[in-house]
Design a protein around this motif. Structure first.
Motif, PDB file in Angstrom:
ATOM      1  N   LEU A 122      -8.505 -16.937   8.913  1.00 13.80           N
ATOM      2  CA  LEU A 122      -9.650 -17.841   8.962  1.00 13.80           C
ATOM      3  C   LEU A 122      -9.288 -19.199   8.378  1.00 13.80           C
ATOM      4  CD1 LEU A 122     -12.559 -18.413   9.633  1.00 13.80           C
ATOM      5  CD2 LEU A 122     -13.239 -17.214   7.520  1.00 13.80           C
ATOM      6  N   GLU A 123      -8.558 -19.198   7.287  1.00 12.26           N
ATOM      7  CA  GLU A 123      -8.162 -20.482   6.705  1.00 12.26           C
ATOM      8  C   GLU A 123      -7.229 -21.241   7.652  1.00 12.26           C
ATOM      9  OE1 GLU A 123      -6.389 -22.185   2.580  1.00 12.26           O
ATOM     10  OE2 GLU A 123      -8.162 -20.897   2.551  1.00 12.26           O
ATOM     11  N   ARG A 124      -6.322 -20.534   8.330  1.00 17.15           N
ATOM     12  CA  ARG A 124      -5.448 -21.195   9.313  1.00 17.15           C
ATOM     13  C   ARG A 124      -6.268 -21.793  10.460  1.00 17.15           C
ATOM     14  NH1 ARG A 124      -2.353 -16.630   8.486  1.00 17.15           N
ATOM     15  NH2 ARG A 124      -2.948 -15.783  10.519  1.00 17.15           N
ATOM     16  N   GLU A 125      -7.276 -21.049  10.912  1.00 14.79           N
ATOM     17  CA  GLU A 125      -8.138 -21.554  11.983  1.00 14.79           C
ATOM     18  C   GLU A 125      -8.874 -22.817  11.544  1.00 14.79           C
ATOM     19  OE1 GLU A 125     -10.688 -18.280  13.101  1.00 14.79           O
ATOM     20  OE2 GLU A 125      -8.933 -16.967  13.308  1.00 14.79           O
ATOM     21  N   LEU A 126      -9.374 -22.811  10.330  1.00 16.07           N
ATOM     22  CA  LEU A 126     -10.065 -23.993   9.812  1.00 16.07           C
ATOM     23  C   LEU A 126      -9.097 -25.163   9.664  1.00 16.07           C
ATOM     24  CD1 LEU A 126     -12.354 -22.263   7.168  1.00 16.07           C
ATOM     25  CD2 LEU A 126     -13.076 -23.302   9.344  1.00 16.07           C
ATOM     26  N   ALA A 127      -7.868 -24.882   9.250  1.00 18.13           N
ATOM     27  CA  ALA A 127      -6.862 -25.942   9.117  1.00 18.13           C
ATOM     28  C   ALA A 127      -6.498 -26.520  10.481  1.00 18.13           C
ATOM     29  CB  ALA A 127      -5.615 -25.406   8.407  1.00 18.13           C
ATOM     30  N   ARG A 128      -6.421 -25.674  11.507  1.00 24.02           N
ATOM     31  CA  ARG A 128      -6.150 -26.198  12.860  1.00 24.02           C
ATOM     32  C   ARG A 128      -7.278 -27.113  13.329  1.00 24.02           C
ATOM     33  NH1 ARG A 128      -3.903 -21.131  13.703  1.00 24.02           N
ATOM     34  NH2 ARG A 128      -5.769 -20.265  14.654  1.00 24.02           N
ATOM     35  N   ARG A 129      -8.490 -26.741  12.973  1.00 26.62           N
ATOM     36  CA  ARG A 129      -9.646 -27.523  13.412  1.00 26.62           C
ATOM     37  C   ARG A 129      -9.800 -28.819  12.620  1.00 26.62           C
ATOM     38  NH1 ARG A 129     -15.912 -25.668  14.237  1.00 26.62           N
ATOM     39  NH2 ARG A 129     -16.601 -27.721  14.885  1.00 26.62           N
ATOM     40  N   HIS A 130      -9.585 -28.749  11.303  1.00 31.97           N
ATOM     41  CA  HIS A 130      -9.862 -29.895  10.437  1.00 31.97           C
ATOM     42  C   HIS A 130      -8.612 -30.564   9.875  1.00 31.97           C
ATOM     43  CE1 HIS A 130     -14.132 -28.981  10.538  1.00 31.97           C
ATOM     44  NE2 HIS A 130     -13.781 -27.715  10.404  1.00 31.97           N
ATOM     45  N   GLY A 131      -7.471 -29.911  10.041  1.00 33.23           N
ATOM     46  CA  GLY A 131      -6.216 -30.454   9.530  1.00 33.23           C
ATOM     47  C   GLY A 131      -5.816 -29.809   8.210  1.00 33.23           C
ATOM     48  N   ASP A 132      -4.515 -29.565   8.088  1.00 32.63           N
ATOM     49  CA  ASP A 132      -3.992 -28.953   6.859  1.00 32.63           C
ATOM     50  C   ASP A 132      -4.332 -29.785   5.628  1.00 32.63           C
ATOM     51  OD1 ASP A 132      -2.805 -26.741   8.080  1.00 32.63           O
ATOM     52  OD2 ASP A 132      -0.905 -27.785   8.404  1.00 32.63           O
ATOM     53  N   ASP A 133      -4.177 -31.107   5.759  1.00 29.95           N
ATOM     54  CA  ASP A 133      -4.418 -31.982   4.615  1.00 29.95           C
ATOM     55  C   ASP A 133      -5.878 -31.932   4.173  1.00 29.95           C
ATOM     56  OD1 ASP A 133      -3.301 -33.813   2.701  1.00 29.95           O
ATOM     57  OD2 ASP A 133      -4.473 -35.383   3.712  1.00 29.95           O
ATOM     58  N   ALA A 134      -6.804 -31.881   5.127  1.00 31.56           N
ATOM     59  CA  ALA A 134      -8.226 -31.823   4.784  1.00 31.56           C
ATOM     60  C   ALA A 134      -8.544 -30.527   4.037  1.00 31.56           C
ATOM     61  CB  ALA A 134      -9.085 -31.944   6.039  1.00 31.56           C
TER      62      ALA A 134
END
Length: 150
Positions: A122-134
């Motif tokens: 889930l965290e990877r999915e959120l990072a893909r959507r919003h960016g790792d840095d965000a």
């Protein structure tokens, strides 16, 4: 009966504490949904507090109660629920046959692995959507806020 015409609430208008709470609850709900999809049902957030104390080693009910800051009766009730669901099992302590400990069962260990995998995915999915840095910035900000608030 009349409907009220209230404007939709913009989540960005919420205070940071409420917003963080709602995000956390939504994250936990999604992780639980994914764990249940693996056939690991019946778990509640409160069960996680018990399970986390059993990840490293078996514990007595007394140890669990102390670690969780609850009564032995409360710890025993949670353990009984988890035992009925097949996530924990009671064992005889190797050093003293009079002492009973609670340990994760194979199903409990599977649930831990499934929850960790679901959280990570889930965290990877959120990072893909919003960016790792965000995501890194959000995590850092929330951790700083937690520190600020004690």
């Amino acid at each position: 009966m009349s409907e009220r015409n209230e404007p939709a609430l913009d989540p960005r208008d919420l205070d940071v504490g409420t917003l963080a709470l709602f995000v956390g609850q939504a994250f936990v709900d999604e992780v639980r949904r994914r764990v249940e999809a693996k056939g690991l049902s019946g778990l509640r957030v409160s069960h996680g507090y018990v399970i986390q104390h059993l990840v490293t080693s078996p514990r007595t009910i007394s140890e669990l109660a102390t670690r969780m800051g609850v009564t032995q009766q409360a710890a025993s009730k949670s353990v009984a629920e988890l035992e009925a669901l097949g996530y924990v099992e009671r064992r005889v302590a190797p050093e003293d046959a009079r002492v009973r400990t609670v340990a994760l069962s194979a199903r409990g260990e599977e649930a831990v692995r499934a929850a960790r995998a679901a959280r990570s995915a889930l965290e990877r999915e959120l990072a893909r959507r919003h960016g790792d840095d965000a995501i890194r910035r959000a995590r850092r900000l929330l951790a700083d806020l937690l520190t600020d608030l004690g």
